[in-house]
Each structure stands twice: as structure tokens, then as C-alpha cells.
Design a protein around this motif. Structure first.
Motif, PDB file in Angstrom:
ATOM      1  N   VAL A 144       5.485   2.683  -0.212  1.00 45.33           N
ATOM      2  CA  VAL A 144       4.627   3.742  -0.751  1.00 45.33           C
ATOM      3  C   VAL A 144       3.190   3.538  -0.285  1.00 45.33           C
ATOM      4  O   VAL A 144       2.488   4.494   0.082  1.00 45.33           O
ATOM      5  CB  VAL A 144       4.718   3.764  -2.289  1.00 45.33           C
ATOM      6  N   ALA A 145       2.730   2.289  -0.311  1.00 39.96           N
ATOM      7  CA  ALA A 145       1.354   1.996   0.102  1.00 39.96           C
ATOM      8  C   ALA A 145       1.158   2.132   1.609  1.00 39.96           C
ATOM      9  O   ALA A 145       0.108   2.595   2.072  1.00 39.96           O
ATOM     10  CB  ALA A 145       0.972   0.589  -0.353  1.00 39.96           C
ATOM     11  N   LEU A 146       2.168   1.746   2.388  1.00 41.61           N
ATOM     12  CA  LEU A 146       2.040   1.744   3.841  1.00 41.61           C
ATOM     13  C   LEU A 146       2.241   3.124   4.465  1.00 41.61           C
ATOM     14  O   LEU A 146       1.824   3.359   5.602  1.00 41.61           O
ATOM     15  CB  LEU A 146       3.046   0.765   4.451  1.00 41.61           C
ATOM     16  N   GLU A 147       2.915   4.021   3.734  1.00 41.89           N
ATOM     17  CA  GLU A 147       3.169   5.368   4.251  1.00 41.89           C
ATOM     18  C   GLU A 147       2.538   6.386   3.307  1.00 41.89           C
ATOM     19  O   GLU A 147       3.233   7.070   2.546  1.00 41.89           O
ATOM     20  CB  GLU A 147       4.669   5.629   4.368  1.00 41.89           C
ATOM     21  N   PRO A 148       1.213   6.501   3.331  1.00 43.80           N
ATOM     22  CA  PRO A 148       0.539   7.314   2.310  1.00 43.80           C
ATOM     23  C   PRO A 148       0.910   8.790   2.326  1.00 43.80           C
ATOM     24  O   PRO A 148       0.784   9.463   1.299  1.00 43.80           O
ATOM     25  CB  PRO A 148      -0.949   7.109   2.625  1.00 43.80           C
ATOM     26  N   ALA A 149       1.367   9.311   3.452  1.00 39.90           N
ATOM     27  CA  ALA A 149       1.765  10.720   3.468  1.00 39.90           C
ATOM     28  C   ALA A 149       3.043  10.965   2.696  1.00 39.90           C
ATOM     29  O   ALA A 149       3.312  12.087   2.261  1.00 39.90           O
ATOM     30  CB  ALA A 149       1.940  11.210   4.909  1.00 39.90           C
ATOM     31  N   THR A 185       3.746  18.356   3.285  1.00 36.87           N
ATOM     32  CA  THR A 185       3.216  17.058   3.683  1.00 36.87           C
ATOM     33  C   THR A 185       1.693  17.139   3.716  1.00 36.87           C
ATOM     34  O   THR A 185       1.156  18.157   4.165  1.00 36.87           O
ATOM     35  CB  THR A 185       3.770  16.608   5.049  1.00 36.87           C
ATOM     36  N   PRO A 186       1.004  16.144   3.172  1.00 38.48           N
ATOM     37  CA  PRO A 186       1.507  14.906   2.576  1.00 38.48           C
ATOM     38  C   PRO A 186       1.942  15.117   1.121  1.00 38.48           C
ATOM     39  O   PRO A 186       1.562  16.102   0.500  1.00 38.48           O
ATOM     40  CB  PRO A 186       0.283  13.988   2.634  1.00 38.48           C
ATOM     41  N   ILE A 187       2.715  14.162   0.597  1.00 36.41           N
ATOM     42  CA  ILE A 187       3.119  14.211  -0.812  1.00 36.41           C
ATOM     43  C   ILE A 187       2.625  12.950  -1.529  1.00 36.41           C
ATOM     44  O   ILE A 187       3.289  12.435  -2.431  1.00 36.41           O
ATOM     45  CB  ILE A 187       4.643  14.360  -0.969  1.00 36.41           C
ATOM     46  N   THR A 188       1.470  12.467  -1.151  1.00 30.05           N
ATOM     47  CA  THR A 188       0.970  11.175  -1.609  1.00 30.05           C
ATOM     48  C   THR A 188       1.000  11.032  -3.119  1.00 30.05           C
ATOM     49  O   THR A 188       1.602  10.093  -3.662  1.00 30.05           O
ATOM     50  CB  THR A 188      -0.473  10.970  -1.103  1.00 30.05           C
ATOM     51  N   VAL A 189       0.351  11.945  -3.830  1.00 28.82           N
ATOM     52  CA  VAL A 189       0.249  11.833  -5.290  1.00 28.82           C
ATOM     53  C   VAL A 189       1.620  12.000  -5.934  1.00 28.82           C
ATOM     54  O   VAL A 189       2.000  11.252  -6.839  1.00 28.82           O
ATOM     55  CB  VAL A 189      -0.747  12.873  -5.840  1.00 28.82           C
ATOM     56  N   PHE A 190       2.359  12.982  -5.483  1.00 26.31           N
ATOM     57  CA  PHE A 190       3.697  13.238  -6.020  1.00 26.31           C
ATOM     58  C   PHE A 190       4.581  12.007  -5.894  1.00 26.31           C
ATOM     59  O   PHE A 190       5.185  11.544  -6.872  1.00 26.31           O
ATOM     60  CB  PHE A 190       4.278  14.436  -5.258  1.00 26.31           C
ATOM     61  N   GLU A 191       4.647  11.452  -4.699  1.00 27.62           N
ATOM     62  CA  GLU A 191       5.522  10.306  -4.470  1.00 27.62           C
ATOM     63  C   GLU A 191       5.098   9.108  -5.310  1.00 27.62           C
ATOM     64  O   GLU A 191       5.926   8.454  -5.951  1.00 27.62           O
ATOM     65  CB  GLU A 191       5.515   9.936  -2.990  1.00 27.62           C
ATOM     66  N   ARG A 192       3.822   8.807  -5.319  1.00 28.51           N
ATOM     67  CA  ARG A 192       3.351   7.644  -6.064  1.00 28.51           C
ATOM     68  C   ARG A 192       3.557   7.809  -7.562  1.00 28.51           C
ATOM     69  O   ARG A 192       4.012   6.877  -8.242  1.00 28.51           O
ATOM     70  CB  ARG A 192       1.873   7.400  -5.746  1.00 28.51           C
ATOM     71  N   THR A 252       4.835  -4.976 -10.201  1.00 28.65           N
ATOM     72  CA  THR A 252       3.454  -4.573 -10.451  1.00 28.65           C
ATOM     73  C   THR A 252       2.851  -4.004  -9.177  1.00 28.65           C
ATOM     74  O   THR A 252       2.768  -4.707  -8.161  1.00 28.65           O
ATOM     75  CB  THR A 252       2.615  -5.765 -10.923  1.00 28.65           C
ATOM     76  N   PRO A 253       2.415  -2.745  -9.191  1.00 27.88           N
ATOM     77  CA  PRO A 253       1.814  -2.175  -7.988  1.00 27.88           C
ATOM     78  C   PRO A 253       0.455  -2.799  -7.710  1.00 27.88           C
ATOM     79  O   PRO A 253      -0.212  -3.323  -8.614  1.00 27.88           O
ATOM     80  CB  PRO A 253       1.678  -0.686  -8.340  1.00 27.88           C
ATOM     81  N   ALA A 254       0.022  -2.727  -6.480  1.00 23.25           N
ATOM     82  CA  ALA A 254      -1.285  -3.247  -6.105  1.00 23.25           C
ATOM     83  C   ALA A 254      -2.377  -2.495  -6.862  1.00 23.25           C
ATOM     84  O   ALA A 254      -2.266  -1.276  -7.068  1.00 23.25           O
ATOM     85  CB  ALA A 254      -1.491  -3.097  -4.604  1.00 23.25           C
ATOM     86  N   PRO A 255      -3.426  -3.196  -7.301  1.00 22.80           N
ATOM     87  CA  PRO A 255      -4.523  -2.515  -8.021  1.00 22.80           C
ATOM     88  C   PRO A 255      -5.093  -1.330  -7.245  1.00 22.80           C
ATOM     89  O   PRO A 255      -5.461  -0.318  -7.836  1.00 22.80           O
ATOM     90  CB  PRO A 255      -5.556  -3.630  -8.198  1.00 22.80           C
ATOM     91  N   GLY A 269      12.938  -7.358  -6.262  1.00 22.98           N
ATOM     92  CA  GLY A 269      12.620  -7.379  -4.838  1.00 22.98           C
ATOM     93  C   GLY A 269      12.672  -5.993  -4.216  1.00 22.98           C
ATOM     94  O   GLY A 269      11.811  -5.628  -3.405  1.00 22.98           O
ATOM     95  N   GLU A 270      13.687  -5.206  -4.572  1.00 20.09           N
ATOM     96  CA  GLU A 270      13.775  -3.841  -4.048  1.00 20.09           C
ATOM     97  C   GLU A 270      12.586  -3.012  -4.509  1.00 20.09           C
ATOM     98  O   GLU A 270      12.064  -2.182  -3.754  1.00 20.09           O
ATOM     99  CB  GLU A 270      15.080  -3.197  -4.506  1.00 20.09           C
ATOM    100  N   ALA A 271      12.158  -3.216  -5.764  1.00 19.14           N
ATOM    101  CA  ALA A 271      11.017  -2.474  -6.268  1.00 19.14           C
ATOM    102  C   ALA A 271       9.743  -2.842  -5.509  1.00 19.14           C
ATOM    103  O   ALA A 271       8.924  -1.976  -5.184  1.00 19.14           O
ATOM    104  CB  ALA A 271      10.844  -2.738  -7.761  1.00 19.14           C
ATOM    105  N   ARG A 272       9.577  -4.134  -5.207  1.00 22.91           N
ATOM    106  CA  ARG A 272       8.395  -4.544  -4.442  1.00 22.91           C
ATOM    107  C   ARG A 272       8.419  -3.936  -3.037  1.00 22.91           C
ATOM    108  O   ARG A 272       7.384  -3.503  -2.520  1.00 22.91           O
ATOM    109  CB  ARG A 272       8.328  -6.072  -4.367  1.00 22.91           C
ATOM    110  N   GLU A 273       9.589  -3.910  -2.423  1.00 19.49           N
ATOM    111  CA  GLU A 273       9.700  -3.286  -1.103  1.00 19.49           C
ATOM    112  C   GLU A 273       9.364  -1.796  -1.174  1.00 19.49           C
ATOM    113  O   GLU A 273       8.710  -1.245  -0.273  1.00 19.49           O
ATOM    114  CB  GLU A 273      11.116  -3.478  -0.563  1.00 19.49           C
ATOM    115  N   LEU A 274       9.821  -1.159  -2.224  1.00 19.42           N
ATOM    116  CA  LEU A 274       9.537   0.264  -2.408  1.00 19.42           C
ATOM    117  C   LEU A 274       8.036   0.495  -2.545  1.00 19.42           C
ATOM    118  O   LEU A 274       7.463   1.391  -1.900  1.00 19.42           O
ATOM    119  CB  LEU A 274      10.268   0.783  -3.638  1.00 19.42           C
TER     120      LEU A 274
END
Length: 542
Positions: A27-32, A259-266, A281-284, A18-23
């Protein structure tokens, strides 16, 4: 295993997932990306963009983050860059007549903070401190010392104008690199791409420099560099102004170094979860967007930065572990023969970059005959190089993180999985022994103080290797997990990641703690059950 233990373990597994899904949702909702503020970067925005929304809040942030001794930042040499930046910004604000305005601290408060900062800074510079290997430190310090001396000379010529200082000037510092850079640009040579992230070191020369272009609205993905390039909002590029407004947030406030760190964070979050076997499982769409950033030379951390082997290799490894492998040929652009550079022209070398490259190449070398033929020998040689970088006591250290626990966890993960048989077993065992030996009395690990982040890395070393358990591992892991379950989420860990100033990539660190708990679930042979479970699982509640 008892029914109660099975139930506790199942409940803990549900919570970890559950924590992983929230994470992943965050990540998806805060792309920066989510990054802690930087004293250094915020002070540069205060100095070079006082017209930007939230100037008073940024001044208040500088005052609130000053240490009791008058400095700013982490212990030792790490304090020099943020302190010289904060002092220059406060003096410049006073010189420009700032303070006592609506929403700003008083001039008396600004002057007192600047005076205390000058005192401690003068003492440090007199001792000629050894600066950590953070980006552009050898350019930042002499450039800002020069600006501080200019302010002090102005105040000396204008007594009673808000700052009476006994300092005639700061002790001299090494200017050779900065002078060479100015000479290079004066000769008409192009601006080195790796300088763009710290473009503000050029001072007034940076303003609307004709040889530099915005990428995604920024110069080098840096609020400070972008503010220095803009100079004044009059006639400024709208994309640059929009970037700066986004960086300070809707209400104005302190800014991060990058900022942004999109690729790094993901890439880091996904690879960390996958490496530990976290069932999430991350979203496709997230995976597709990560794959899309890879080009012939890989990917940069952020638009406007050079592509680098570190971000590229972690992205490749994350995609491979998620079932979407991409050939790692782009990494060969960074191959120096003995090891891989983070980018071409890098000063120094990085253990963690090479550990990540080993993972990317090693995964492909073990998945197909073609991969083995193309990458197997290079991965084997790189494993030997990485092993040889180990310190005598068992740790590794690196230029992108202040803590040896991070570097050690990266090196151990790569060597344990992808080094040829007989190459790194002793090195891995020695690293495990070092982690056991350096645990703190409260069960944590840390360079300066025990932290959740460093404890997570230490646990990954103890629980993530496939070799027979070393002496002391069981007890150390149980104590560390107990600390992790009680302290996770407290939010008071110091920043440890290297940029121009130290910072924390919040969701990447959260992924590390989730990974540590997942490893505990899979290594119940070492830690048992109950003592390592998340707090809600231990109480039997949801």
C-alpha cells in the motif's frame, strides 16, 4: 488445547501478521493503488486516444477478453456497458483505418470481434435489459449506441472498406437522461461535478471543455474522461498527458476505471485489518497521510471526485481504530434525516455507505460523553434504518458492489457493534442464517460462482459477530476456511466492485482474506485449529 495445536495457532498468527505487513508495505509503495483493468475504460481510451502509448496492446486486450457469446464483462445486465464500449471502439478503429499495423491485431480479427459483439448487443437491446446501478450507465449506453449507429451508417456508405455488416442500426434505447444533460449544458449551466468521472459521455463536446479543469492531471480520476477531454495530443496540457501515460503504464496497456485510488485503498485496507484485530501496525507516515486528506466535508476517493460520505466514514473509522481519532463532524454534511447520502445529489441510496457511517459515528459515541451527546442519537436512528433495509431472506444488497455478501458483511459488522441493545440482534441472526444456507458444495460463497473474496466476507459474518453461535455456523465456517486456505492467491475471481465497469481493488480484497483468517484464529471456539490455518502453517514450515 494441545501443544501441537498451540504451536500451529502461533505459526498461523505469525503468517497472518506477516501477510498484513506485506500488504501494508505494498500500500505504501504503490500509492496510486492496485486495480484490475476495465474493458469499458480501456475501450474508451482506444476510441479517444489512439495516439497513446500501447494502442495495439489495448486492442489485443479487448480481443482477448471477449466472451464466447460475443459480449464482454460479467453476466446479465453487467455486460451491456463493457460490450457497447468495446464494439464502438473496434468499429471506430476499423473506420479510422486501424489494424494490420505493427503491434496491432489484424483488421480481419477486429472486424470479426466487432461483428460478434454487434450480434449479441443487438439481441440484448431488443430485450431492453435492466441495467445494474453502475455509475452513468443510463448516459453511457445511449451515447455509445448513437456512435455505433454512426459507424454502421458510414460503413454502409463505404462498402468494402473493412467492415461489411448486416446491421442497419441497433435497437433504440432510452435517451432522456442524456438529452437532458446536453440541454443543460447547451443552456450554459455548469457541468455537474459528479459527471466528471464519466465526462467522456459528452463525446466531442468534452474536448477541452472550458468549464472543466484538471485536478492532479485528470478529469474525474478517469483515463476515459481525461482522454475525451484531451482529444488530441497537439497542444494538450502536459499534466493530462502525464496522467494518461501513468495510467497505461511504462509499456502501455489496459487501464482501470479510476486511478489513483490512494485514499480508498488505504482506508479500506486499514479499517478491515483493524476491525478484525490483525496485529499489524502501519507506518506513522501512512497514518499521517490518511489523516491529512480530511477536510471540512471529509475526503473524496480520488482527486477530482466529489468528497463522499463513504470514503470519509471509512477513513474516520480506520484512524479511530488505529488510535488517531478525528471528530466525524464532516459526515453531518451528508445527513438526509432518515439516512446519509454518499454525496449530495446522489440518485439512490447505499447500504454500505450507511453501514460505514454508523461505524464512524458509533465509535465516537461510545468513546466519550461528548461523543455520545453529539452522535449517539443519530447513530441509534441510523442503526434502525440500516436494519430496515435488510431483505426478507437475511441479506443486504448495495449499489457499490455486485455481491450481497459484501453488503451483508458491512451491515452486520456495523449493527453487531454499534446498534443499541435490542435493535438489530434478530437481523444479525437472520443474516448469519442466510450465509449458512447459501454456502456452495465446495465450501465457498458467491453470487455467480464461488470466489475467495465473497468467501472472506461470508466468514467475517460467521466469525465476526459477538452473538451466540447459530445452527450450522461451526461446520460452515470450517468448510469455508478450508476453501479459503487452498484457493487464496489463485487470482481468477471475477471483478465485483461497481464503477462504470466492474473491477477489483486487489489489496482491499487481500485485506478481507487476511481479516477472515485472523477472525478464525480468535474464534477457535467455533472452528478449532488446524483446518483453518494457512497452508504453510498446516505443513509446519515457514
Amino acid at each position: 488445547m494441545t501443544t501441537s495445536s498451540i504451536d500451529t495457532q502461533a505459526q498461523a498468527g505469525t503468517e497472518v501478521a506477516g501477510e498484513a505487513r506485506e500488504l501494508l508495505a505494498a500500500v505504501a509503495l504503490e500509492p496510486a493503488g492496485r486495480v484490475t483493468p476495465s474493458v469499458y475504460e480501456t475501450a474508451r481510451v482506444v476510441a479517444d486516444a489512439p495516439w497513446l502509448t500501447g494502442h495495439g496492446r489495448r486492442l489485443a486486450y479487448l480481443l482477448a477478453s471477449q466472451r464466447r457469446d460475443g459480449g464482454w464483462g460479467a453476466p446479465g445486465g453487467y455486460a451491456v456497458v463493457p460490450t457497447v464500449s468495446a464494439v464502438e471502439a473496434l468499429l471506430g478503429t476499423l473506420r479510422a483505418g486501424g489494424g494490420d499495423r505493427s503491434g496491432e491485431p489484424s483488421r480481419a480479427e477486429l472486424a470479426a470481434a466487432a461483428r460478434r459483439g454487434l450480434g449479441v448487443l443487438a439481441g440484448w437491446l431488443l430485450e431492453r435489459p435492466s441495467l445494474p446501478d453502475t455509475p452513468a450507465a443510463d448516459l453511457i449506453v445511449p451515447g455509445l449506441v448513437e456512435r455505433i449507429d454512426g459507424h454502421l451508417a458510414w460503413f454502409a456508405a463505404h462498402p468494402g472498406d473493412g467492415f461489411d455488416s448486416p446491421f442497419p442500426g441497433l435497437p433504440g434505447v432510452d435517451r432522456r437522461r442524456l438529452d437532458a444533460l446536453h440541454a443543460l449544458l447547451a443552456a450554459g449551466r455548469p457541468v455537474p461535478q459528479k459527471l466528471l468521472h464519466a465526462f467522456e459521455v459528452l463525446g466531442s463536446t468534452a474536448r477541452r471543455h472550458r468549464d472543466v479543469s484538471l485536478v492532479a492531471g485528470s478529469i474525474g480520476a478517469s483515463p476515459a474522461a481525461t482522454a475525451a477531454w484531451v482529444g488530441s495530443p497537439a497542444g494538450a496540457d502536459r499534466a493530462a498527458l502525464a496522467y494518461l501515460e501513468t495510467a497505461v503504464g511504462p509499456h502501455g496497456g489496459p487501464v482501470p476505471c479510476c486511478t489513483p485510488i490512494t485514499v480508498f485503498e488505504r482506508a479500506w485496507a486499514l479499517s478491515t485489518l483493524a476491525r478484525a484485530g490483525v496485529p499489524a501496525t502501519p507506518a506513522p507516515k501512512l497514518v499521517a497521510e490518511l489523516a491529512a486528506v480530511l477536510g471540512p466535508q471529509g475526503t473524496p476517493t480520488s482527486p477530482g471526485l466529489p468528497a463522499d460520505a463513504d470514503t470519509t466514514s471509512v477513513t474516520l473509522y480506520a484512524l479511530a481504530r488505529l488510535g488517531h481519532p478525528v471528530d466525524p463532524a464532516s459526515l453531518l454534511h451528508y445527513d438526509l434525516g432518515s439516512h446519509f447520502c454518499t454525496w449530495q445529489g446522489e440518485d439512490g441510496r447505499s447500504v454500505t455507505t450507511n453501514a460505514h457511517v454508523l461505524e464512524a459515528l458509533g465509535w465516537h459515541a461510545r468513546r466519550s460523553e461528548a461523543g455520545a451527546d453529539r452522535y449517539g442519537a443519530r447513530a441509534a436512528a441510523l442503526a434502525g434504518w440500516l436494519r430496515d433495509q435488510q431483505e426478507a431472506d437475511g441479506r443486504w444488497a448495495d449499489r457499490w458492489h455486485a455481491s450481497p455478501y459484501y453488503a451483508t458483511s458491512c451491515a452486520v459488522a456495523a449493527l453487531d457493534r454499534y446498534a443499541p441493545a435490542g435493535v438489530a440482534g434478530e437481523a444479525v441472526d437472520l443474516a448469519v442464517d442466510w450465509v449458512v444456507a447459501t454456502q456452495r458444495a465446495d465450501g465457498s460463497w458467491g453470487r455467480w460462482t464461488g470466489t475467495v473474496e465473497e468467501t472472506a466476507y461470508a466468514l467475517q459474518v460467521l466469525l465476526g459477530v459477538g452473538r451466540p453461535a447459530r445452527p450450522g455456523v461451526r461446520e460452515a465456517a470450517k468448510r469455508g476456511l478450508s476453501m479459503l486456505t487452498t484457493a487464496d492467491g489463485r487470482g481468477d475471481d471475477p471483478p465485483l466492485w461497481h464503477d462504470k465497469d466492474l473491477y477489483t481493488p486487489v489489496l482491499i480484497v487481500k485485506a478481507a482474506t487476511i481479516a477472515a483468517r485472523q477472525l478464525a484464529r480468535t474464534r477457535s471456539d467455533l472452528v478449532g485449529t488446524g483446518s483453518w490455518a494457512p497452508e504453510r502453517a498446516r505443513r509446519g514450515t515457514s
